[in-house]
Design a protein around this motif. Structure first.
Motif, short mmCIF file in Angstrom:
data_model
loop_
_atom_site.label_atom_id
_atom_site.label_comp_id
_atom_site.label_asym_id
_atom_site.label_seq_id
_atom_site.Cartn_x
_atom_site.Cartn_y
_atom_site.Cartn_z
N UNK A 137 -3.67 -1.07 15.08
CA UNK A 137 -3.01 -2.29 15.32
C UNK A 137 -2.94 -2.52 16.73
N UNK A 138 -2.89 -4.15 16.73
CA UNK A 138 -2.74 -4.37 18.04
C UNK A 138 -1.64 -4.06 19.05
N UNK A 139 -0.65 -3.82 18.39
CA UNK A 139 0.55 -3.20 19.11
C UNK A 139 1.56 -2.69 18.10
N UNK A 140 2.62 -2.38 18.67
CA UNK A 140 3.61 -1.44 17.48
C UNK A 140 4.44 -2.76 16.66
N UNK A 141 4.49 -3.94 17.16
CA UNK A 141 4.97 -4.95 16.44
C UNK A 141 4.42 -5.64 15.21
N UNK A 142 3.17 -5.18 15.16
CA UNK A 142 2.35 -5.52 13.98
C UNK A 142 2.73 -4.51 12.87
N UNK A 143 3.32 -3.39 12.98
CA UNK A 143 3.80 -2.44 11.88
C UNK A 143 4.15 -3.09 10.58
N UNK A 144 4.90 -4.20 10.76
CA UNK A 144 5.79 -4.92 9.68
C UNK A 144 4.80 -5.46 8.81
N UNK A 145 3.87 -6.05 9.49
CA UNK A 145 2.57 -6.87 8.64
C UNK A 145 1.80 -5.69 7.91
N UNK A 146 1.79 -4.65 8.29
CA UNK A 146 1.08 -3.45 7.67
C UNK A 146 1.80 -2.97 6.44
N UNK A 147 3.18 -2.91 6.75
CA UNK A 147 4.00 -2.34 5.51
C UNK A 147 4.03 -3.41 4.32
N UNK A 148 3.89 -4.78 4.86
CA UNK A 148 3.67 -5.66 3.70
C UNK A 148 2.43 -5.77 2.73
N UNK A 149 1.37 -5.25 3.64
CA UNK A 149 0.15 -5.21 3.09
C UNK A 149 0.03 -4.00 1.97
N UNK A 150 0.78 -2.79 2.62
CA UNK A 150 0.71 -1.50 1.99
C UNK A 150 1.40 -1.91 0.36
N UNK A 151 2.73 -2.58 0.45
CA UNK A 151 3.39 -2.95 -0.72
C UNK A 151 2.66 -3.75 -1.57
N UNK A 152 1.62 -4.66 -1.15
CA UNK A 152 1.07 -5.51 -2.02
C UNK A 152 0.14 -4.45 -2.73
N UNK A 153 -0.72 -3.56 -2.33
CA UNK A 153 -1.39 -2.66 -2.86
C UNK A 153 -0.68 -1.90 -4.09
N UNK A 154 0.37 -1.40 -3.70
CA UNK A 154 1.44 -0.67 -4.57
C UNK A 154 1.64 -1.33 -5.71
N UNK A 155 1.88 -2.44 -5.70
CA UNK A 155 2.24 -3.46 -6.44
C UNK A 155 1.08 -3.86 -7.52
N UNK A 156 0.17 -4.21 -6.93
CA UNK A 156 -0.93 -4.47 -7.43
C UNK A 156 -1.70 -3.11 -8.40
N UNK A 157 -1.57 -2.23 -8.16
CA UNK A 157 -2.25 -1.11 -8.91
C UNK A 157 -0.93 -0.29 -9.63
N UNK A 158 0.21 -0.83 -9.46
CA UNK A 158 1.35 -0.26 -10.29
C UNK A 158 1.53 1.22 -9.88
N UNK A 159 1.50 1.49 -8.60
CA UNK A 159 1.81 3.02 -8.07
C UNK A 159 3.15 3.13 -8.10
N UNK A 160 3.70 4.15 -8.80
CA UNK A 160 5.03 4.49 -8.99
C UNK A 160 5.51 5.32 -7.64
N UNK A 161 6.38 5.01 -6.80
CA UNK A 161 6.73 5.80 -5.67
C UNK A 161 8.48 6.05 -5.93
N UNK A 162 8.80 6.87 -4.93
CA UNK A 162 10.36 7.20 -5.09
C UNK A 162 11.01 6.48 -3.80
#
Length: 272
Positions: A137-162
């Motif tokens: 990542x460019x810096x630590x402040x971009x971590x939030x954007x990466x969380x949004x991206x990961x969340x999108x993948x989890x919803x798209x592929x219906x991965x169950x998490x705890x």
């Protein structure tokens, strides 16, 4: 046709700037009088001048303005404007962070405190099955954007998490830029890799130093400094492996930044 002074008055652009645009090839005079050398401008040049001005005021460099004028590619110009917009937004966020740090520094100095104190404890952390997304990542402040991206993948592929999540910072030192961050979401079974996400097993850690940080994320730096003092006093341990961070309460579930709760985890080994 208008002399440069007349054109300056009519367009509300200084003669100095008109000459500058001429020298850099952005706005040449319509004609130059062969006898007097006077620069002469035409009314139909005003739209080009207006475009130069709004591109300049949007943060475009001379080279970027020249390119936008030369190729007249509206979509490319719009893309460049969007890019400038994002840069300005990031600069605003950076300045807000500086203001916040000044506020904290003033408060600490007014209270006669140079550092905040945090408790450090050691616990054993089990291994986890996770779906992870790792990126530079460019810096630590971009971590939030990466969380949004990961969340999108989890919803798209219906991965169950705890809903248990944590970040792993793989750099061995602190980086202001180009930071190696891996986001992990715990799962209860094995999954096939979903590019760019992967399923993997995070190894257990026998000795994990843990510090709870209350309040705004800017307090995290002080927590690491306190841990340094703790480690010096407890020299039977040595840092080993990548540090982790768990945000138990953050912007998504807590409105008041003073009530944020972040757990810093640093793997240790016991010296023989």
């Amino acid at each position: 046709m208008f002399k440069i002074g007349e054109f300056s008055k009519l367009t509300q652009v200084s003669v100095r700037m008109l000459r500058y645009y001429d020298e850099n090839g952005l706005l040449k005079p319509a004609t130059v009088d062969a006898d007097t050398g006077y620069r002469m401008y035409a009314v139909d040049q005003i739209p080009r001048l207006n475009k130069i001005i709004y591109l300049r005021d949007s943060g475009f460099s001379v080279a970027e303005i020249f390119e936008a004028l030369e190729y007249s590619d509206t979509q490319k110009t719009l893309a460049q404007l969007d890019q400038k917009l994002n840069v300005i937004k990031q600069n605003i966020e950076d300045e807000k962070e500086k203001l916040n740090k000044i506020k904290i520094a003033k408060q600490q100095l007014s209270d006669g405190k140079q550092t905040m104190h945090y408790n450090t404890s050691i616990k054993s952390v089990p291994g986890y099955q996770v779906i992870s997304l790792r990126r530079i990542l460019p810096d630590y402040y971009h971590e939030g954007e990466l969380w949004k991206e990961l969340s999108t993948y989890l919803k798209q592929y219906q991965i169950h998490t705890n809903e248990e999540t944590f970040s792993i910072y793989h750099d061995t030192d602190y980086r202001e830029q180009d930071v190696d961050v891996e986001l992990c979401v715990q799962v209860d079974k094995e999954y096939d890799d979903i590019f760019p996400c992967v399923y993997r097993y995070v190894e257990p850690v026998e000795f994990m130093a843990c510090t709870m940080v209350y309040g705004e994320f800017s307090n995290i730096a002080n927590a690491y400094q306190t841990f340094a003092s703790w480690l010096e006093k407890n020299d039977q341990y040595t840092m080993a492996g990548s540090s982790r961070q768990i945000v138990h309460r953050g912007p998504w579930n807590e409105e008041n930044p003073d009530a944020y709760l972040t757990e810093i985890q640093i793997p240790l080994i016991r010296n023989k």
